[in-house]
Design a protein around this motif. Structure first.
Motif, PDB file in Angstrom:
ATOM      1  N   PRO A 257       0.796  -1.232   0.000  1.00  0.00           N
ATOM      2  CA  PRO A 257       0.000   0.000   0.000  1.00  0.00           C
ATOM      3  C   PRO A 257       0.829   1.283   0.000  1.00  0.00           C
ATOM      4  N   LYS A 258       1.968   1.284   0.685  1.00  0.00           N
ATOM      5  CA  LYS A 258       2.813   2.485   0.697  1.00  0.00           C
ATOM      6  C   LYS A 258       3.461   2.703  -0.667  1.00  0.00           C
ATOM      7  N   ILE A 259       3.860   1.629  -1.292  1.00  0.00           N
ATOM      8  CA  ILE A 259       4.442   1.732  -2.637  1.00  0.00           C
ATOM      9  C   ILE A 259       3.389   2.257  -3.609  1.00  0.00           C
ATOM     10  N   ASN A 260       2.162   1.766  -3.454  1.00  0.00           N
ATOM     11  CA  ASN A 260       1.087   2.200  -4.335  1.00  0.00           C
ATOM     12  C   ASN A 260       0.805   3.701  -4.176  1.00  0.00           C
ATOM     13  N   SER A 261       0.851   4.180  -2.942  1.00  0.00           N
ATOM     14  CA  SER A 261       0.641   5.616  -2.708  1.00  0.00           C
ATOM     15  C   SER A 261       1.753   6.438  -3.337  1.00  0.00           C
ATOM     16  N   SER A 262       2.973   5.918  -3.263  1.00  0.00           N
ATOM     17  CA  SER A 262       4.113   6.618  -3.858  1.00  0.00           C
ATOM     18  C   SER A 262       3.990   6.684  -5.376  1.00  0.00           C
ATOM     19  N   LYS A 263       3.533   5.596  -5.978  1.00  0.00           N
ATOM     20  CA  LYS A 263       3.402   5.557  -7.441  1.00  0.00           C
ATOM     21  C   LYS A 263       2.294   6.483  -7.928  1.00  0.00           C
ATOM     22  N   SER A 264       1.148   6.460  -7.226  1.00  0.00           N
ATOM     23  CA  SER A 264       0.000   7.281  -7.603  1.00  0.00           C
ATOM     24  C   SER A 264      -0.373   7.002  -9.065  1.00  0.00           C
ATOM     25  N   SER A 265      -0.506   8.027  -9.895  1.00  0.00           N
ATOM     26  CA  SER A 265      -0.917   7.833 -11.295  1.00  0.00           C
ATOM     27  C   SER A 265       0.248   8.012 -12.262  1.00  0.00           C
ATOM     28  N   ARG A 266       1.452   7.744 -11.772  1.00  0.00           N
ATOM     29  CA  ARG A 266       2.624   7.866 -12.636  1.00  0.00           C
ATOM     30  C   ARG A 266       2.902   6.556 -13.376  1.00  0.00           C
ATOM     31  N   VAL A 267       3.686   6.641 -14.424  1.00  0.00           N
ATOM     32  CA  VAL A 267       4.027   5.470 -15.239  1.00  0.00           C
ATOM     33  C   VAL A 267       5.292   4.826 -14.677  1.00  0.00           C
ATOM     34  N   PRO A 268       5.271   3.518 -14.422  1.00  0.00           N
ATOM     35  CA  PRO A 268       6.469   2.853 -13.909  1.00  0.00           C
ATOM     36  C   PRO A 268       7.622   2.906 -14.901  1.00  0.00           C
ATOM     37  N   HIS A 269       8.838   2.841 -14.383  1.00  0.00           N
ATOM     38  CA  HIS A 269      10.028   2.777 -15.225  1.00  0.00           C
ATOM     39  C   HIS A 269       9.883   1.612 -16.207  1.00  0.00           C
ATOM     40  N   ARG A 270      10.420   1.777 -17.397  1.00  0.00           N
ATOM     41  CA  ARG A 270      10.219   0.770 -18.449  1.00  0.00           C
ATOM     42  C   ARG A 270      10.787  -0.606 -18.081  1.00  0.00           C
TER      43      ARG A 270
ATOM     44  N   PHE B 231      10.017  -2.248 -15.603  1.00  0.00           N
ATOM     45  CA  PHE B 231       8.905  -3.012 -15.061  1.00  0.00           C
ATOM     46  C   PHE B 231       7.992  -3.559 -16.153  1.00  0.00           C
ATOM     47  N   LEU B 232       8.151  -3.067 -17.379  1.00  0.00           N
ATOM     48  CA  LEU B 232       7.342  -3.581 -18.481  1.00  0.00           C
ATOM     49  C   LEU B 232       7.685  -5.042 -18.761  1.00  0.00           C
ATOM     50  N   ASP B 233       8.973  -5.384 -18.682  1.00  0.00           N
ATOM     51  CA  ASP B 233       9.378  -6.783 -18.825  1.00  0.00           C
ATOM     52  C   ASP B 233       8.745  -7.633 -17.730  1.00  0.00           C
ATOM     53  N   ARG B 234       8.700  -7.086 -16.527  1.00  0.00           N
ATOM     54  CA  ARG B 234       8.128  -7.824 -15.400  1.00  0.00           C
ATOM     55  C   ARG B 234       6.635  -8.069 -15.621  1.00  0.00           C
ATOM     56  N   LEU B 235       5.938  -7.066 -16.166  1.00  0.00           N
ATOM     57  CA  LEU B 235       4.513  -7.229 -16.453  1.00  0.00           C
ATOM     58  C   LEU B 235       4.307  -8.288 -17.531  1.00  0.00           C
ATOM     59  N   TYR B 236       5.134  -8.236 -18.574  1.00  0.00           N
ATOM     60  CA  TYR B 236       5.042  -9.248 -19.630  1.00  0.00           C
ATOM     61  C   TYR B 236       5.244 -10.640 -19.039  1.00  0.00           C
TER      62      TYR B 236
ATOM     63  N   GLU C 171       2.887 -10.741 -30.500  1.00  0.00           N
ATOM     64  CA  GLU C 171       1.772  -9.798 -30.479  1.00  0.00           C
ATOM     65  C   GLU C 171       1.613  -9.175 -29.095  1.00  0.00           C
ATOM     66  N   ARG C 172       1.788  -9.988 -28.063  1.00  0.00           N
ATOM     67  CA  ARG C 172       1.624  -9.474 -26.698  1.00  0.00           C
ATOM     68  C   ARG C 172       2.749  -8.509 -26.331  1.00  0.00           C
ATOM     69  N   GLN C 173       3.948  -8.795 -26.788  1.00  0.00           N
ATOM     70  CA  GLN C 173       5.064  -7.875 -26.555  1.00  0.00           C
ATOM     71  C   GLN C 173       4.802  -6.526 -27.224  1.00  0.00           C
ATOM     72  N   ARG C 174       4.364  -6.569 -28.479  1.00  0.00           N
ATOM     73  CA  ARG C 174       4.084  -5.337 -29.214  1.00  0.00           C
ATOM     74  C   ARG C 174       2.944  -4.555 -28.570  1.00  0.00           C
ATOM     75  N   PHE C 175       1.925  -5.276 -28.112  1.00  0.00           N
ATOM     76  CA  PHE C 175       0.791  -4.621 -27.463  1.00  0.00           C
ATOM     77  C   PHE C 175       1.244  -3.852 -26.223  1.00  0.00           C
ATOM     78  N   LEU C 176       2.005  -4.515 -25.352  1.00  0.00           N
ATOM     79  CA  LEU C 176       2.454  -3.858 -24.119  1.00  0.00           C
ATOM     80  C   LEU C 176       3.339  -2.653 -24.424  1.00  0.00           C
TER      81      LEU C 176
END
Length: 342
Positions: free
Chosen positions: A265-278, A280-285, A312-317
């Motif tokens: 929850p504290k990390i989520n408050s810190s992130k707010s509506s900002r975009v994570p560093h790229r 983390f995109l690999d981590r999401l994939y 296709e999923r890589q390109r989408f993300l």
């Protein structure tokens, strides 16, 4: 992006989760068996007889039969029919117990610890059917699992997986049409069946937690899914919800399961509506590919939302990340990030 999820992670929590998330699902017996074992661990017994396991095992099946009648792929099951008879009141407790001991455990005791064609590295019990016994002998590792930080989450994760499997079976839907949706206000995952009838499946937290190994998506800190816990984890839109209209213009559902992660929850408050560093995109994939490998409704939903192939999923993300970044400018990183992986 490279899929590098460690399905055979050596930790005891991950081996347990591999059983629940990746084991075969020809019937829901393994979920009932898992819940029976977890519930009986409190007694600290070194062995559990089939008679001791039979009551919680059958009661768990019965509770699910009352909601969804299909609990296996077989057209006929003596054990399930006995459970149905018990619900109707046509057999006694003793008759149910006898049938459960005789038929309920026929395959599950041997198959439970088998994942992807082999036994897990640290089996939690040994089968002992010799010298007049019919029992499982618990190993030290299952008691170590009981003392782990993540143990409190495991029972709810079993329920979440069970609900997803039985709902898909009972709807008899074409997987290509299966769409698990997210109710932001209620914090639930749900499906819509014929005539748009809503069917609630499970809470978002319980449905997603096992696939993050009980860790915050960004910081790898332990997270918890119990509603009574003051530190209950947050459900975060990886790419911010605030940019919803820009993603919709590209036919992307920002509320899709593919974009939901669990965070401290504290990390989520810190992130707010900002975009994570790229990074983390690999981590999401990788996290999404973990779902797809698990072969259940969330897997089909992510495929339907993001693409039929890995490319296709890589390109989408990447495309959605670029859209979010254009409308947010700054990238965000947590101030705490422990070593780890999913």
């Amino acid at each position: 992006m490279n899929s590098n999820f460690q399905i055979n992670d050596p930790s005891l929590e991950s081996q347990w989760r591999a059983i629940i998330l990746f084991g075969k699902n020809s019937a829901t017996y393994k979920f009932a068996f898992a819940k029976a074992i977890l519930g009986l661990l409190e007694a600290n017994k070194t062995a559990l007889t089939l008679e001791e396991l039979a009551v919680p095992f059958s009661m768990n099946i019965i509770e699910h039969l009352k909601k969804n009648d299909k609990q296996g792929n077989s057209n006929s099951s003596t054990f399930l029919n006995s459970c149905r008879d018990f619900i109707k009141g046509s057999i006694s407790d003793e008759q149910l117990l006898s049938t459960t001991i005789r038929y309920g455990f026929t395959n599950v005791v041997d198959a439970f610890q088998n994942v992807n064609g082999g036994i897990i590295h640290n089996p939690f019990y040994d089968k002992d059917y010799g010298n007049g016994y019919k029992r499982i002998v618990l190993r030290d590792d299952i008691f170590r699992l009981k003392e782990s930080v993540q143990f409190a989450n495991l029972d709810k994760e079993v329920d979440a997986r069970w609900n997803l499997v039985e709902t898909a079976w009972n709807l008899k839907m074409n997987p290509n049409l299966l769409e698990v949706k997210h109710d932001v206000l209620k914090g639930e995952l749900y499906l819509e069946s014929d005539f748009m009838r809503r069917i609630d499946i499970t809470s978002v937290r319980e449905g997603l937690n096992g696939y993050q190994k009980g860790k915050c998506f960004y910081s790898y800190q332990d997270i918890f899914i119990s509603r009574g816990d003051a530190q209950i984890c947050a459900v975060d839109h990886f790419l911010p919800h605030i940019n919803k209209k820009f993603h919709m213009n590209e036919q992307a559902n920002i509320n899709g399961v593919w974009n939901l992660v669990l965070t401290d929850p504290k990390i989520n408050s810190s992130k707010s509506s900002r975009v994570p560093h790229r990074k983390f995109l690999d981590r999401l994939y990788n996290r999404n590919e973990f779902y797809i490998e698990s072969k259940h409704p969330l897997a089909e939903t992510i495929i339907n939302q993001t693409g039929r192939t890995k490319h296709e999923r890589q390109r989408f993300l990447q495309k959605q990340f670029n859209i979010a970044l254009r409308n947010s400018i700054l990238e965000w990183e947590p101030n705490v990030e422990l070593p780890g992986s999913f």
